[in-house]
Scaffold this motif. Structure first.
Motif, PDB file in Angstrom:
ATOM      1  N   VAL A  81       1.848  -4.720  -7.493  1.00 26.59           N
ATOM      2  CA  VAL A  81       1.715  -5.972  -6.756  1.00 26.59           C
ATOM      3  C   VAL A  81       3.090  -6.322  -6.222  1.00 26.59           C
ATOM      4  N   VAL A  82       3.140  -6.701  -4.953  1.00 27.28           N
ATOM      5  CA  VAL A  82       4.398  -7.144  -4.365  1.00 27.28           C
ATOM      6  C   VAL A  82       4.203  -8.545  -3.814  1.00 27.28           C
ATOM      7  N   ASP A 123       9.215  -6.565   4.370  1.00 27.07           N
ATOM      8  CA  ASP A 123       8.744  -5.458   5.211  1.00 27.07           C
ATOM      9  C   ASP A 123       9.299  -4.129   4.717  1.00 27.07           C
ATOM     10  N   ASP A 124      10.571  -4.126   4.328  1.00 22.14           N
ATOM     11  CA  ASP A 124      11.193  -2.897   3.810  1.00 22.14           C
ATOM     12  C   ASP A 124      10.526  -2.456   2.509  1.00 22.14           C
ATOM     13  N   ALA A 125      10.284  -3.400   1.604  1.00 22.09           N
ATOM     14  CA  ALA A 125       9.651  -3.066   0.325  1.00 22.09           C
ATOM     15  C   ALA A 125       8.234  -2.547   0.544  1.00 22.09           C
ATOM     16  N   ILE A 126       7.498  -3.186   1.435  1.00 24.31           N
ATOM     17  CA  ILE A 126       6.127  -2.748   1.710  1.00 24.31           C
ATOM     18  C   ILE A 126       6.108  -1.333   2.274  1.00 24.31           C
ATOM     19  N   ALA A 127       7.067  -1.000   3.109  1.00 21.18           N
ATOM     20  CA  ALA A 127       7.135   0.357   3.659  1.00 21.18           C
ATOM     21  C   ALA A 127       7.314   1.380   2.540  1.00 21.18           C
ATOM     22  N   VAL A 128       8.178   1.080   1.575  1.00 20.63           N
ATOM     23  CA  VAL A 128       8.389   1.979   0.434  1.00 20.63           C
ATOM     24  C   VAL A 128       7.119   2.066  -0.396  1.00 20.63           C
ATOM     25  N   ILE A 129       6.520   0.916  -0.690  1.00 23.11           N
ATOM     26  CA  ILE A 129       5.308   0.880  -1.509  1.00 23.11           C
ATOM     27  C   ILE A 129       4.178   1.661  -0.846  1.00 23.11           C
ATOM     28  N   GLU A 130       3.976   1.433   0.443  1.00 23.36           N
ATOM     29  CA  GLU A 130       2.907   2.155   1.157  1.00 23.36           C
ATOM     30  C   GLU A 130       3.087   3.658   1.047  1.00 23.36           C
ATOM     31  N   THR A 131       4.302   4.128   1.265  1.00 14.04           N
ATOM     32  CA  THR A 131       4.571   5.565   1.241  1.00 14.04           C
ATOM     33  C   THR A 131       4.390   6.149  -0.157  1.00 14.04           C
ATOM     34  N   VAL A 132       5.044   5.558  -1.140  1.00 16.07           N
ATOM     35  CA  VAL A 132       5.022   6.098  -2.499  1.00 16.07           C
ATOM     36  C   VAL A 132       3.617   6.001  -3.093  1.00 16.07           C
ATOM     37  N   CYS A 133       2.955   4.878  -2.895  1.00 21.84           N
ATOM     38  CA  CYS A 133       1.610   4.712  -3.461  1.00 21.84           C
ATOM     39  C   CYS A 133       0.593   5.624  -2.776  1.00 21.84           C
ATOM     40  N   ARG A 134       0.743   5.839  -1.496  1.00 20.21           N
ATOM     41  CA  ARG A 134      -0.163   6.758  -0.784  1.00 20.21           C
ATOM     42  C   ARG A 134       0.012   8.176  -1.324  1.00 20.21           C
ATOM     43  N   GLU A 135       1.249   8.602  -1.532  1.00 23.57           N
ATOM     44  CA  GLU A 135       1.517   9.948  -2.043  1.00 23.57           C
ATOM     45  C   GLU A 135       0.922  10.164  -3.434  1.00 23.57           C
ATOM     46  N   ARG A 136       0.812   9.093  -4.215  1.00 21.47           N
ATOM     47  CA  ARG A 136       0.340   9.196  -5.599  1.00 21.47           C
ATOM     48  C   ARG A 136      -1.057   8.623  -5.790  1.00 21.47           C
ATOM     49  N   ASP A 137      -1.668   8.183  -4.711  1.00 21.52           N
ATOM     50  CA  ASP A 137      -3.005   7.580  -4.754  1.00 21.52           C
ATOM     51  C   ASP A 137      -3.054   6.418  -5.751  1.00 21.52           C
ATOM     52  N   PRO A 197      -3.274   2.341  -6.278  1.00 27.41           N
ATOM     53  CA  PRO A 197      -3.658   1.120  -5.581  1.00 27.41           C
ATOM     54  C   PRO A 197      -2.575   0.051  -5.692  1.00 27.41           C
ATOM     55  N   TRP A 198      -2.390  -0.692  -4.597  1.00 25.24           N
ATOM     56  CA  TRP A 198      -1.391  -1.748  -4.587  1.00 25.24           C
ATOM     57  C   TRP A 198      -1.910  -2.934  -3.784  1.00 25.24           C
ATOM     58  N   GLN A 199      -1.236  -4.060  -3.953  1.00 25.82           N
ATOM     59  CA  GLN A 199      -1.651  -5.281  -3.289  1.00 25.82           C
ATOM     60  C   GLN A 199      -0.419  -6.118  -2.961  1.00 25.82           C
ATOM     61  N   ALA A 200      -0.406  -6.707  -1.776  1.00 28.65           N
ATOM     62  CA  ALA A 200       0.622  -7.679  -1.390  1.00 28.65           C
ATOM     63  C   ALA A 200       0.031  -9.074  -1.547  1.00 28.65           C
ATOM     64  N   VAL A 201       0.826  -9.983  -2.094  1.00 30.51           N
ATOM     65  CA  VAL A 201       0.413 -11.373  -2.267  1.00 30.51           C
ATOM     66  C   VAL A 201       1.466 -12.251  -1.602  1.00 30.51           C
ATOM     67  N   ASP A 202       1.042 -13.100  -0.677  1.00 33.68           N
ATOM     68  CA  ASP A 202       1.935 -14.020   0.017  1.00 33.68           C
ATOM     69  C   ASP A 202       2.234 -15.195  -0.907  1.00 33.68           C
ATOM     70  N   THR A 260       8.509  -6.964  -6.834  1.00 35.19           N
ATOM     71  CA  THR A 260       7.546  -5.893  -7.057  1.00 35.19           C
ATOM     72  C   THR A 260       7.249  -5.765  -8.546  1.00 35.19           C
ATOM     73  N   PHE A 261       5.956  -5.698  -8.865  1.00 35.99           N
ATOM     74  CA  PHE A 261       5.492  -5.531 -10.240  1.00 35.99           C
ATOM     75  C   PHE A 261       4.767  -4.196 -10.352  1.00 35.99           C
ATOM     76  N   VAL A 262       4.995  -3.490 -11.448  1.00 33.12           N
ATOM     77  CA  VAL A 262       4.282  -2.251 -11.755  1.00 33.12           C
ATOM     78  C   VAL A 262       3.608  -2.459 -13.101  1.00 33.12           C
TER      79      VAL A 262
END
Length: 81
Positions: A9-10, A20-34, A36-41, A59-61
């Motif tokens: 969760v970010v 935006d920078d963090a989301i780009a990293v999260i999208e890439t890394v999470c996609r590579e490892r399948d 699931p992630w979620q952004a919360v405003d 960012t929370f893991v």
């Protein structure tokens, strides 16, 4: 509110370039490892907005805070292993 099964969760806000920078990293890394992630405003919840103010992104893991402001891709990937 976090979706069931979501490991990452970010907390973000509109117009935040670090978010935006963090989301780009999260999208890439999470996609590579399948992973699931979620952004919360933070501005969508008064309690989150009060707690985190301008201290986003956060960012929370697996429910544990992993990073604030900057997200290192290698360290993040290792946390998902």
């Amino acid at each position: 509110m976090t979706l069931p099964g979501t490991r990452v969760v970010v907390l973000t806000r509109q117009g935040c370039h670090l978010c935006d920078d963090a989301i780009a990293v999260i999208e890439t890394v999470c996609r590579e490892r399948d992973v699931p992630w979620q952004a919360v405003d933070v501005d969508s919840d008064p309690e989150l907005r009060a707690q985190y103010t301008d201290h986003v992104p956060v960012t929370f893991v697996d429910g544990v805070q992993h990073a604030q402001w900057f997200l290192d891709a290698d360290r993040f990937a290792a946390a998902l292993a």
